[in-house]
Scaffold this motif. Sequence first.
Motif, PDB file in Angstrom:
ATOM      1  N   TYR A  68       0.803  -1.227   0.000  1.00  0.00           N
ATOM      2  CA  TYR A  68       0.000   0.000   0.000  1.00  0.00           C
ATOM      3  C   TYR A  68       0.835   1.276   0.000  1.00  0.00           C
ATOM      4  O   TYR A  68       0.324   2.362  -0.219  1.00  0.00           O
ATOM      5  N   CYS A  69       2.132   1.170   0.247  1.00  0.00           N
ATOM      6  CA  CYS A  69       2.895   2.359   0.641  1.00  0.00           C
ATOM      7  C   CYS A  69       3.622   3.043  -0.520  1.00  0.00           C
ATOM      8  O   CYS A  69       4.315   2.394  -1.310  1.00  0.00           O
ATOM      9  N   GLY A 107      10.355   7.329   9.790  1.00  0.00           N
ATOM     10  CA  GLY A 107      11.003   7.059   8.525  1.00  0.00           C
ATOM     11  C   GLY A 107      10.728   5.662   8.031  1.00  0.00           C
ATOM     12  O   GLY A 107      10.180   4.822   8.752  1.00  0.00           O
ATOM     13  N   SER A 137       9.334   6.337  15.219  1.00  0.00           N
ATOM     14  CA  SER A 137       8.459   5.525  14.381  1.00  0.00           C
ATOM     15  C   SER A 137       9.317   5.075  13.205  1.00  0.00           C
ATOM     16  O   SER A 137       9.250   5.620  12.110  1.00  0.00           O
ATOM     17  N   GLY A 139       9.878   1.643  12.434  1.00  0.00           N
ATOM     18  CA  GLY A 139       9.599   0.296  11.976  1.00  0.00           C
ATOM     19  C   GLY A 139      10.097  -0.804  12.889  1.00  0.00           C
ATOM     20  O   GLY A 139      10.354  -0.601  14.071  1.00  0.00           O
ATOM     21  N   LEU A 159       4.240   2.097  16.168  1.00  0.00           N
ATOM     22  CA  LEU A 159       4.359   1.025  15.180  1.00  0.00           C
ATOM     23  C   LEU A 159       2.952   0.501  14.930  1.00  0.00           C
ATOM     24  O   LEU A 159       2.428  -0.306  15.710  1.00  0.00           O
ATOM     25  N   ARG A 160       2.331   1.000  13.891  1.00  0.00           N
ATOM     26  CA  ARG A 160       0.971   0.533  13.615  1.00  0.00           C
ATOM     27  C   ARG A 160       0.995  -0.974  13.395  1.00  0.00           C
ATOM     28  O   ARG A 160       1.873  -1.467  12.667  1.00  0.00           O
ATOM     29  N   GLU A 162      -1.192  -2.444  11.747  1.00  0.00           N
ATOM     30  CA  GLU A 162      -1.749  -2.464  10.378  1.00  0.00           C
ATOM     31  C   GLU A 162      -3.020  -3.303  10.268  1.00  0.00           C
ATOM     32  O   GLU A 162      -3.978  -2.882   9.654  1.00  0.00           O
ATOM     33  N   ARG A 182       5.687  -8.410  13.624  1.00  0.00           N
ATOM     34  CA  ARG A 182       5.076  -7.116  13.981  1.00  0.00           C
ATOM     35  C   ARG A 182       4.584  -7.182  15.435  1.00  0.00           C
ATOM     36  O   ARG A 182       4.808  -6.270  16.233  1.00  0.00           O
ATOM     37  N   MET A 201      -4.902   1.374   9.070  1.00  0.00           N
ATOM     38  CA  MET A 201      -5.563   2.216   8.072  1.00  0.00           C
ATOM     39  C   MET A 201      -7.027   1.782   7.972  1.00  0.00           C
ATOM     40  O   MET A 201      -7.318   0.580   8.059  1.00  0.00           O
ATOM     41  N   PRO A 231      -7.427   7.074   7.215  1.00  0.00           N
ATOM     42  CA  PRO A 231      -7.936   6.364   6.036  1.00  0.00           C
ATOM     43  C   PRO A 231      -6.806   5.889   5.138  1.00  0.00           C
ATOM     44  O   PRO A 231      -5.782   6.568   5.013  1.00  0.00           O
ATOM     45  N   PHE A 232      -6.975   4.723   4.537  1.00  0.00           N
ATOM     46  CA  PHE A 232      -6.080   4.302   3.456  1.00  0.00           C
ATOM     47  C   PHE A 232      -6.320   5.243   2.274  1.00  0.00           C
ATOM     48  O   PHE A 232      -7.461   5.583   1.961  1.00  0.00           O
ATOM     49  N   ILE A 233      -5.235   5.692   1.662  1.00  0.00           N
ATOM     50  CA  ILE A 233      -5.350   6.520   0.455  1.00  0.00           C
ATOM     51  C   ILE A 233      -4.432   5.896  -0.594  1.00  0.00           C
ATOM     52  O   ILE A 233      -3.252   5.640  -0.303  1.00  0.00           O
ATOM     53  N   TYR A 305       8.123  12.590   0.932  1.00  0.00           N
ATOM     54  CA  TYR A 305       7.635  11.595   1.887  1.00  0.00           C
ATOM     55  C   TYR A 305       6.157  11.355   1.571  1.00  0.00           C
ATOM     56  O   TYR A 305       5.255  11.617   2.358  1.00  0.00           O
ATOM     57  N   LEU A 307       3.511   9.025   1.197  1.00  0.00           N
ATOM     58  CA  LEU A 307       3.008   7.684   1.475  1.00  0.00           C
ATOM     59  C   LEU A 307       1.807   7.365   0.604  1.00  0.00           C
ATOM     60  O   LEU A 307       1.493   6.217   0.341  1.00  0.00           O
ATOM     61  N   TYR A 308       1.099   8.434   0.147  1.00  0.00           N
ATOM     62  CA  TYR A 308      -0.081   8.279  -0.689  1.00  0.00           C
ATOM     63  C   TYR A 308      -0.225   9.545  -1.508  1.00  0.00           C
ATOM     64  O   TYR A 308       0.463  10.547  -1.270  1.00  0.00           O
TER      65      TYR A 308
HETATM   66  N1  SAM Z   1       8.404   2.434   8.653  1.00  0.00           N
HETATM   67  C1  SAM Z   1       7.651   2.771   9.808  1.00  0.00           C
HETATM   68  C2  SAM Z   1       6.598   1.728  10.105  1.00  0.00           C
HETATM   69  O1  SAM Z   1       6.479   0.759   9.368  1.00  0.00           O
HETATM   70  O2  SAM Z   1       5.906   1.853  11.104  1.00  0.00           O
HETATM   71  C3  SAM Z   1       7.006   4.143   9.747  1.00  0.00           C
HETATM   72  C4  SAM Z   1       6.693   4.692   8.402  1.00  0.00           C
HETATM   73  S1  SAM Z   1       5.238   4.013   7.686  1.00  0.00           S
HETATM   74  C5  SAM Z   1       5.289   4.760   6.103  1.00  0.00           C
HETATM   75  C6  SAM Z   1       3.967   4.885   8.565  1.00  0.00           C
HETATM   76  C7  SAM Z   1       2.527   4.469   8.308  1.00  0.00           C
HETATM   77  O3  SAM Z   1       2.048   5.036   7.107  1.00  0.00           O
HETATM   78  C8  SAM Z   1       2.251   3.006   8.146  1.00  0.00           C
HETATM   79  O4  SAM Z   1       2.169   2.385   9.392  1.00  0.00           O
HETATM   80  C9  SAM Z   1       0.941   2.980   7.360  1.00  0.00           C
HETATM   81  O5  SAM Z   1      -0.182   2.658   8.173  1.00  0.00           O
HETATM   82  C10 SAM Z   1       0.829   4.418   6.805  1.00  0.00           C
HETATM   83  N2  SAM Z   1       0.633   4.384   5.344  1.00  0.00           N
HETATM   84  C11 SAM Z   1       1.461   3.852   4.424  1.00  0.00           C
HETATM   85  N3  SAM Z   1       0.907   3.910   3.200  1.00  0.00           N
HETATM   86  C12 SAM Z   1      -0.312   4.485   3.356  1.00  0.00           C
HETATM   87  C13 SAM Z   1      -1.387   4.788   2.463  1.00  0.00           C
HETATM   88  N4  SAM Z   1      -1.317   4.499   1.160  1.00  0.00           N
HETATM   89  N5  SAM Z   1      -2.497   5.388   2.965  1.00  0.00           N
HETATM   90  C14 SAM Z   1      -2.573   5.691   4.280  1.00  0.00           C
HETATM   91  N6  SAM Z   1      -1.608   5.409   5.181  1.00  0.00           N
HETATM   92  C15 SAM Z   1      -0.480   4.810   4.719  1.00  0.00           C
END
Ligand code: SAM
Length: 350
Positions: A68-69, A107, A137, A139, A159-160, A162, A182, A201, A231-233, A305, A307-308
């Motif tokens: 998703y990232c 990061g 945060s 990972g 640390l989500r 997920e 995890r 998300m 929200p997931f984006i 940065y 992510l979406y």
């Molecule tokens: N690498 C670290 C980790 O895994 O916790 C922190 C960075 S990670 C990019 C942070 C959070 O961004 C993830 O836990 C994820 O839930 C969120 N994320 C990543 N892609 C996303 C997306 N497409 N839409 C919404 N949230 C997103």
Amino acid sequence: MNDTINQIADSSDITLEQLAHLLTTDDKDIIQYLYDTAHATAQQYFGNKIFMRGLIEISNHCKNDCLYCGIRRSQKEVHRYRLSKDEILDCCQQGYDLGFRTYVLQGGEDGWFDDDRLCDIVATIRQQYPDCAITLSMGERSHESYQRLYDAGANRYLLRHETADATHYARLHPSDMSYDNRMRCLQDLKDIGFQVGCGFMVGSPFQTVETLWQDLQFIRRLQPQMVGIGPFIPASGTPFADRPAGSVETTLRLLSLVRLLHPPVLLPATTALGTLHPRGRELGILAGANVVMPNLSPREHRKDYSLYDNKLCTGDEAAECRVCLDRRIRTTGSQLVVDRGDAPSATCGA
Ligand code: SAM
């Protein structure tokens, strides 16, 4: 139905059937009652305070390939960067001057930030800003690594999880990542003494009411100090680029439910929520959120940065626009505070 919401609040528990109903009902009165009850619960624990965290996105290099990232390893178009120690310290100084007392260093999983480098950065921030909380945060890492970071002066770790469903987890991540690891990380962080944040998300591909119910049950068991829900984006170039975004409404309902199931939690109104709705973060606060995380990263790297798609990066979410954010928060009847904003039961490590 208000009885159901009262029952959830009183018992700090929810059945699958109650969740299914609350996520699908069109009854505006019920949903307003849910938001109002959650908002009142947040106020009971935190008054009308909204805590701010200064988010410093220290690297968008990542060895992982989460489907998703937008900064996953396979994304070829991303301009990769990492901040130097001096750049990170500059961000901290700017943040301090703006009134921030919590730094969140986030990061991708970037091997350059090994334990020696990251501990050195954490120890320097701890020494220069003894009155601030340091949240990481970064990972998944080993128990030893987390212990070293804690000993160096970090207080909190986000640390989500997920998703709390192992099968769902496997559909969101490549086979070299595991749900068990995890979970191991979250338990290690808790055992070491970090204030821990998990989260998920809303609307991620393959998510169901059942997986969401498992997320809520997981939060009840873990009793984290923080929960990050946004929200997931979809992000262009990822396998989920064509999937629909999660809904703002469902995110707000889940924020409220997390507040009712785990009242003392620190609950951010996320940038993702602000990205999907112009008043997303204000609505989040009115639904029970009590944290905002403006961006303290150097301006020239914010767009990297990503992510979406269309991530907010030029407006009120920026740390330097604190006055605008303050004004927005006041429209909810709450106010931004200069405070570390620890969880009520937490013992402070600094
Ligand atoms: N690498 C670290 C980790 O895994 O916790 C922190 C960075 S990670 C990019 C942070 C959070 O961004 C993830 O836990 C994820 O839930 C969120 N994320 C990543 N892609 C996303 C997306 N497409 N839409 C919404 N949230 C997103």
